[in-house]
Scaffold this motif. Sequence first.
Motif, mmCIF file in Angstrom:
data_model
loop_
_atom_site.group_PDB
_atom_site.id
_atom_site.type_symbol
_atom_site.label_atom_id
_atom_site.label_comp_id
_atom_site.label_asym_id
_atom_site.label_seq_id
_atom_site.Cartn_x
_atom_site.Cartn_y
_atom_site.Cartn_z
ATOM 1 N N ILE A 45 0.714 -1.317 -0.079
ATOM 2 C CA ILE A 45 0.047 0.025 -0.095
ATOM 3 C C ILE A 45 0.818 1.320 0.066
ATOM 4 O O ILE A 45 0.679 2.427 -0.735
ATOM 5 C CB ILE A 45 -0.962 0.049 1.174
ATOM 6 N N LEU A 46 2.022 1.303 0.517
ATOM 7 C CA LEU A 46 2.852 2.175 0.800
ATOM 8 C C LEU A 46 3.490 2.681 -0.794
ATOM 9 O O LEU A 46 3.680 3.795 -1.114
ATOM 10 C CB LEU A 46 4.079 2.119 1.606
ATOM 11 N N LEU A 47 3.837 1.577 -1.480
ATOM 12 C CA LEU A 47 4.298 1.396 -2.773
ATOM 13 C C LEU A 47 3.388 2.214 -3.727
ATOM 14 O O LEU A 47 3.711 2.866 -4.842
ATOM 15 C CB LEU A 47 4.891 0.374 -3.270
ATOM 16 N N CYS A 48 1.943 1.851 -3.533
ATOM 17 C CA CYS A 48 0.962 2.409 -4.147
ATOM 18 C C CYS A 48 0.832 3.825 -4.123
ATOM 19 O O CYS A 48 0.531 4.586 -5.177
ATOM 20 C CB CYS A 48 -0.256 1.630 -3.983
ATOM 21 N N TYR A 49 1.263 4.329 -2.965
ATOM 22 C CA TYR A 49 1.109 5.819 -2.861
ATOM 23 C C TYR A 49 2.576 6.716 -3.403
ATOM 24 O O TYR A 49 2.592 7.553 -3.910
ATOM 25 C CB TYR A 49 1.211 6.087 -1.310
ATOM 26 N N LEU A 50 3.719 5.788 -2.990
ATOM 27 C CA LEU A 50 4.922 6.400 -3.453
ATOM 28 C C LEU A 50 5.579 6.198 -5.123
ATOM 29 O O LEU A 50 6.079 7.134 -5.553
ATOM 30 C CB LEU A 50 6.289 5.796 -2.557
ATOM 31 N N LEU A 51 4.977 5.171 -5.576
ATOM 32 C CA LEU A 51 5.515 5.054 -7.017
ATOM 33 C C LEU A 51 4.770 6.281 -7.812
ATOM 34 O O LEU A 51 5.695 6.722 -8.895
ATOM 35 C CB LEU A 51 4.943 3.627 -7.551
ATOM 36 N N PRO A 52 3.432 6.636 -7.760
ATOM 37 C CA PRO A 52 3.172 7.917 -8.659
ATOM 38 C C PRO A 52 3.892 8.920 -8.185
ATOM 39 O O PRO A 52 3.943 9.858 -8.844
ATOM 40 C CB PRO A 52 1.679 7.859 -8.256
ATOM 41 N N ALA A 53 4.325 9.109 -6.821
ATOM 42 C CA ALA A 53 5.043 10.490 -6.356
ATOM 43 C C ALA A 53 6.440 10.609 -7.187
ATOM 44 O O ALA A 53 6.627 11.443 -7.497
ATOM 45 C CB ALA A 53 5.158 10.518 -4.871
ATOM 46 N N VAL A 54 6.811 9.341 -7.186
ATOM 47 C CA VAL A 54 8.426 9.168 -8.231
ATOM 48 C C VAL A 54 7.945 9.573 -9.550
ATOM 49 O O VAL A 54 8.928 10.441 -9.898
ATOM 50 C CB VAL A 54 8.853 7.901 -7.988
ATOM 51 N N PHE A 55 7.098 9.247 -10.035
ATOM 52 C CA PHE A 55 6.677 9.517 -11.419
ATOM 53 C C PHE A 55 6.330 11.226 -11.542
ATOM 54 O O PHE A 55 6.667 11.832 -12.488
ATOM 55 C CB PHE A 55 5.578 9.016 -11.807
ATOM 56 N N ASN A 56 5.685 11.656 -10.460
ATOM 57 C CA ASN A 56 5.531 13.070 -10.504
ATOM 58 C C ASN A 56 6.886 13.954 -10.410
ATOM 59 O O ASN A 56 7.026 14.817 -10.941
ATOM 60 C CB ASN A 56 4.366 13.386 -9.325
ATOM 61 N N SER A 57 7.662 13.204 -9.397
ATOM 62 C CA SER A 57 8.786 13.880 -9.193
ATOM 63 C C SER A 57 9.845 14.028 -10.253
ATOM 64 O O SER A 57 10.816 15.001 -10.532
ATOM 65 C CB SER A 57 9.784 13.372 -7.972
ATOM 66 N N LEU A 58 9.723 13.108 -11.299
ATOM 67 C CA LEU A 58 10.509 12.785 -12.286
ATOM 68 C C LEU A 58 9.889 13.587 -13.529
ATOM 69 O O LEU A 58 10.523 13.848 -14.499
ATOM 70 C CB LEU A 58 10.743 11.342 -12.817
ATOM 71 N N GLY A 59 8.777 14.177 -13.300
ATOM 72 C CA GLY A 59 8.127 15.225 -14.551
ATOM 73 C C GLY A 59 7.343 14.002 -15.583
ATOM 74 O O GLY A 59 7.315 14.762 -16.666
ATOM 75 N N ILE A 60 7.156 13.112 -15.215
ATOM 76 C CA ILE A 60 6.558 12.182 -15.966
ATOM 77 C C ILE A 60 4.852 12.503 -16.039
ATOM 78 O O ILE A 60 4.286 12.606 -17.083
ATOM 79 C CB ILE A 60 6.676 10.609 -15.876
ATOM 80 N N ILE A 61 4.444 12.663 -14.778
ATOM 81 C CA ILE A 61 2.986 12.934 -14.616
ATOM 82 C C ILE A 61 3.077 14.131 -13.776
ATOM 83 O O ILE A 61 3.987 14.493 -13.020
ATOM 84 C CB ILE A 61 2.118 11.829 -14.348
ATOM 85 N N SER A 62 1.854 15.016 -13.595
ATOM 86 C CA SER A 62 1.754 15.802 -12.757
ATOM 87 C C SER A 62 0.178 16.278 -12.398
ATOM 88 O O SER A 62 -0.408 16.261 -13.237
ATOM 89 C CB SER A 62 2.565 17.296 -12.899
ATOM 90 N N PRO A 63 -0.027 16.564 -10.941
ATOM 91 C CA PRO A 63 -1.646 17.050 -10.882
ATOM 92 C C PRO A 63 -1.838 18.543 -11.526
ATOM 93 O O PRO A 63 -2.944 18.594 -11.837
ATOM 94 C CB PRO A 63 -1.379 17.002 -9.460
ATOM 95 N N GLU A 64 -0.613 19.195 -11.531
ATOM 96 C CA GLU A 64 -0.970 20.802 -12.255
ATOM 97 C C GLU A 64 0.297 21.342 -12.680
ATOM 98 O O GLU A 64 1.363 20.774 -12.346
ATOM 99 C CB GLU A 64 -1.502 21.624 -11.288
#
Length: 434
Positions: A45-64
């Motif tokens: 469950i922690l990885l479900c939360y952190l993996l998208p955060a990594v993608f956001n931090s790398l500039g692959i996806i973003s909320p805004e």
Amino acid sequence: MENVPFFTDDTIVFGILLFCLGLIFYTSSLENKFWKTFYKYIPAILLCYLLPAVFNSLGIISPEWKELDSEGELIKKSSNVYYVASRYLLPAALVLMTLSIDLKSITNLGPKALIMFLTGTIGVIIGGPIAVLLISMISPETVGGAGFDAVWRGLSTLAGSWIGGGANQAAMLEIYQYNPEKYTGMVLVDIVVANIWMAILLLGIGKSDKIDRWLKADNSAIEALKQKVSSYSESITRNPSLTDYMILLAIAFTTVGIAHWGAKGISNALSDNFEIFNDPSSALSSFTSTFFWMVTIVTVIGIILSYTKAKKYEGAGASKIGSIFIYILITTIGMKMDIGRIFENPGLIAIGLIWMAIHVLLLFVVAKLIKAPYFFLAVGSKANIGGAASAPVVAAAFHPSLATVGVLLSVFGYVVGTYGAILCTILMQIASGS
């Protein structure tokens, strides 16, 4: 252009999030030694939360992000995946998970859940001024500012968010009139610090048995409820048909439709007929939040359905479908976390971290004293820090049948949010020497 992610199409973003979930669940089900050891220390469950955060931090996806329009103006753009997950999938999950609820067993959980929630509230109220006082000794300019630029005014919005939620946060911004141009900095602290605590909470869920032993907690009532629901589910389990799935989805999303309609109606009725609800500086203004009423209506309908034949659809996998929706929501919450932004404003982030640490420390002290299980600590905290959007998520991570506990506690957050935040703000103003 500013912080434009590689993928801006929500269809692709949603696909990436579902890929993350599929990968995590697949690897966590493998029997080889590496993955068993990996998930022993890092819960799925922690990885479900952190993996998208990594993608956001790398500039692959973003909320805004911001990009140029056809006329060359810089405009703000955002992804709608979190909105869809929180406004459609969360309420659908809540009704599906509530179908098998045993309300009597929930009341048998006793007063510890409410005690831990109120402890969390007190932790936020006293944590703010203590954090301001400590930082003022090291860096007075960090907690300074005059007039509407005063930092304590901005921190008032954080208090509103961390006791009630978005509606209470907006009320505090209106009451204390913090400079809107600097408000983004407070939003950053809210997102970064609250998400760090969310990650730690999720990590703790995987270690909850060890934490309960350390707390010397009596979690027999929680285990009894989980066992009772599980036994009932097993006794009615069947191979679900297409008709079963269609009926489940009909129950879920018809309820979501009713909840949206009812929430809008109640919100409009309050604002149209009672002037006090239209005053943004009033504590009652938070009750015009359609999200609050939506979650409340869904929970009430779910509880009513649990006394009907609809309860037997738990045997067709109601809570499993609800859990799918919850996990999707967790990935969208994780997507909002940009790890790299932790260091953007170290002074304000330090205030937020100290503030949160006091909230957490008080929770653990009281939990130890009253021997409250980690479940009550985690849900009591998130009913404050996150409210109705995340308290049910954390509760459901322990067991789907417990999601309603998170909803019920988050309702209290809306009730006391603005009043608690005002008290916290007064204390922060004194601590800052203003």
